[in-house]
Motif scaffolding. Structure first.
Motif, PDB file in Angstrom:
ATOM      1  N   GLN A   1      46.677   7.533 -18.950  1.00 21.65           N
ATOM      2  CA  GLN A   1      45.780   8.690 -18.891  1.00 21.65           C
ATOM      3  C   GLN A   1      46.472   9.963 -19.382  1.00 21.65           C
ATOM      4  OE1 GLN A   1      42.535   8.680 -18.032  1.00 21.65           O
ATOM      5  NE2 GLN A   1      42.569   6.469 -17.745  1.00 21.65           N
ATOM      6  N   GLY A   2      47.785  10.081 -19.082  1.00 22.05           N
ATOM      7  CA  GLY A   2      48.509  11.258 -19.526  1.00 22.05           C
ATOM      8  C   GLY A   2      48.701  11.312 -21.030  1.00 22.05           C
ATOM      9  N   ALA A   3      48.823  10.128 -21.673  1.00 23.80           N
ATOM     10  CA  ALA A   3      49.026  10.103 -23.123  1.00 23.80           C
ATOM     11  C   ALA A   3      47.825  10.702 -23.854  1.00 23.80           C
ATOM     12  CB  ALA A   3      49.287   8.674 -23.583  1.00 23.80           C
ATOM     13  N   ARG A   4      46.615  10.485 -23.345  1.00 24.11           N
ATOM     14  CA  ARG A   4      45.436  11.049 -24.002  1.00 24.11           C
ATOM     15  C   ARG A   4      45.446  12.578 -23.926  1.00 24.11           C
ATOM     16  NH1 ARG A   4      40.469   7.189 -21.868  1.00 24.11           N
ATOM     17  NH2 ARG A   4      41.488   5.175 -22.153  1.00 24.11           N
ATOM     18  N   ARG A   5      45.788  13.109 -22.743  1.00 24.64           N
ATOM     19  CA  ARG A   5      45.840  14.568 -22.619  1.00 24.64           C
ATOM     20  C   ARG A   5      46.985  15.150 -23.425  1.00 24.64           C
ATOM     21  NH1 ARG A   5      42.911  11.472 -18.881  1.00 24.64           N
ATOM     22  NH2 ARG A   5      41.372  12.810 -17.832  1.00 24.64           N
TER      23      ARG A   5
ATOM     24  N   CYS B   1      46.932  18.077 -26.255  1.00 25.40           N
ATOM     25  CA  CYS B   1      47.761  19.285 -26.182  1.00 25.40           C
ATOM     26  C   CYS B   1      48.551  19.488 -27.472  1.00 25.40           C
ATOM     27  CB  CYS B   1      48.711  19.179 -24.987  1.00 25.40           C
ATOM     28  SG  CYS B   1      47.905  19.293 -23.366  1.00 25.40           S
ATOM     29  N   ILE B   2      49.142  18.409 -27.995  1.00 25.16           N
ATOM     30  CA  ILE B   2      49.928  18.519 -29.229  1.00 25.16           C
ATOM     31  C   ILE B   2      49.043  18.943 -30.391  1.00 25.16           C
ATOM     32  CG2 ILE B   2      51.302  17.231 -30.904  1.00 25.16           C
ATOM     33  CD1 ILE B   2      52.373  15.562 -28.609  1.00 25.16           C
ATOM     34  N   LEU B   3      47.885  18.319 -30.517  1.00 35.11           N
ATOM     35  CA  LEU B   3      46.987  18.656 -31.617  1.00 35.11           C
ATOM     36  C   LEU B   3      46.422  20.071 -31.476  1.00 35.11           C
ATOM     37  CD1 LEU B   3      45.040  15.289 -32.069  1.00 35.11           C
ATOM     38  CD2 LEU B   3      47.064  16.104 -33.276  1.00 35.11           C
ATOM     39  N   GLY B   4      46.436  20.606 -30.250  1.00 33.63           N
ATOM     40  CA  GLY B   4      45.982  21.979 -30.062  1.00 33.63           C
ATOM     41  C   GLY B   4      47.015  23.013 -30.458  1.00 33.63           C
ATOM     42  N   VAL B   5      48.283  22.596 -30.589  1.00 37.40           N
ATOM     43  CA  VAL B   5      49.360  23.507 -30.966  1.00 37.40           C
ATOM     44  C   VAL B   5      49.684  23.403 -32.448  1.00 37.40           C
ATOM     45  CG1 VAL B   5      51.805  24.030 -30.582  1.00 37.40           C
ATOM     46  CG2 VAL B   5      50.317  23.549 -28.643  1.00 37.40           C
TER      47      VAL B   5
END
Length: 332
Positions: free
Chosen positions: A157-161, A165-169
């Motif tokens: 579940q954490g890998a999806r978030r 987050c990475i793609l948002g930066v």
């Protein structure tokens, strides 16, 4: 002169050992953050070199095979970068901190934080979410007790978030260029040999998917699969591996051979019975019903009795009635 020293009511109490450890840990983390920011400002990223490193990494077939995922939404396939590609982009972009950490675990659920922080630009994406220790399946939900199962669920579940987050930066055009390069690599290096097809079938077999279901999906035999279809199947496998979709989203369930034969036999019996019923109905419509003949006879008899009855006595003249009935029968 008194030797008694007055106590200061505003003087802070002596720090306990636990508070001292917490303060020391907080100071150390703050110093580490300051050091990272100083280094990032002193050695800023070269975006041209960073972009070249990302595209060069996407030319590796091993990375490209797991770099893209695909899932079905609204009847169309949606393709995007997987967590593996997001991690590769972040590593080569530079001056970027990212990760997942479990904040707490209580009452059968974990509170988790996923973050990505561009130290150079001071841009940060943080997502805090709860993960119930429950595994949802088609047969029902199951509560997890094994620490390993809980860890794998939290990591999944954490890998999806973390990917979000990475793609948002990272800038969007950098991600799009990496995705195009991965698609080019997959198309150029797509292996359709029998060994590659066998490996693909074995990989999908881990999710209960058979060779027949794959052939039904691509609408052809596996020995005639094209490079483009092989690329599509790799995207579907990456989606299943990362938990973005389920096997039922891509493959239709196949009936067992025994059930299929029974269904065909039942279908043939049903068709035979329907044909017999149809023939019987036609025969019934063509042939006169004996009960209808009896009703007609009674009607004729009543009419004949009314015609031959004596108005005064009400007695029926049998001979005249028989003659009238025979005449009516002759006309029919």
């Amino acid at each position: 002169m008194s030797n008694v020293t007055a106590l200061n009511p505003f003087q802070s109490a002596k720090a306990t050992p636990s508070n001292a450890v917490a303060e020391s840990s907080a100071q150390r983390e703050a110093q580490e953050v300051q050091a990272m920011m100083v280094i990032a400002k002193r050695f800023p990223r070269d975006q041209v070199q960073a972009m070249d490193r990302i595209l060069q990494a996407c030319t590796r077939p091993t990375l490209a095979e797991g770099a893209l995922y695909s899932y079905n939404r609204g009847g169309s396939d949606v393709t995007g970068p997987s967590i593996r590609l997001a991690e590769a982009i972040a590593q080569n972009w530079g001056n970027l901190q990212f990760g997942i950490r479990e904040l707490s675990q209580a009452n059968g659920e974990s509170t988790v934080e996923a973050f990505a922080w561009d130290i150079e630009n001071n841009t940060r994406q943080v997502k805090v979410f709860q993960v119930p220790h429950i595994r949802y399946t088609r047969s029902g939900s199951k509560r997890l007790e094994d620490p390993r199962d809980v860890y794998e669920l939290v990591a999944n579940q954490g890998a999806r978030r973390l990917r979000a987050c990475i793609l948002g930066v990272i800038p969007g055009d950098v991600v799009e260029s990496a995705v195009r390069q991965c698609e080019t690599t997959l198309t150029a290096s797509a292996d359709t040999s029998p060994d590659a097809v066998k490996k693909m079938v074995d990989a999908f077999g881990q999710y209960g998917i058979t060779r027949e279901q794959i052939e039904k999906r691509i609408q052809r035999r596996l020995d005639t699969i094209t490079p483009a279809l092989m690329v599509q199947m790799k995207k579907i496998y990456a989606s299943l591996r990362d938990g973005m979709s389920a096997p039922g989203d891509w493959f239709d369930a196949l009936q067992p051979a025994a059930n299929t034969a029974a269904a065909e036999a039942g279908k043939s019996k049903t068709e035979t019975l329907k044909s017999k019923l149809g023939a019987g109905k036609k025969q019934a419509e063509a042939a006169p019903d004996p009960q209808d003949d009896d009703l007609r006879s009674l009607e004729r008899q009543a009419a004949a009795e009314q015609q031959t009855a004596d108005p005064e006595t009400g007695e029926v003249q049998r001979d005249e009635w028989l003659e009238g009935y025979e005449a009516a029968e002759a006309q029919q």
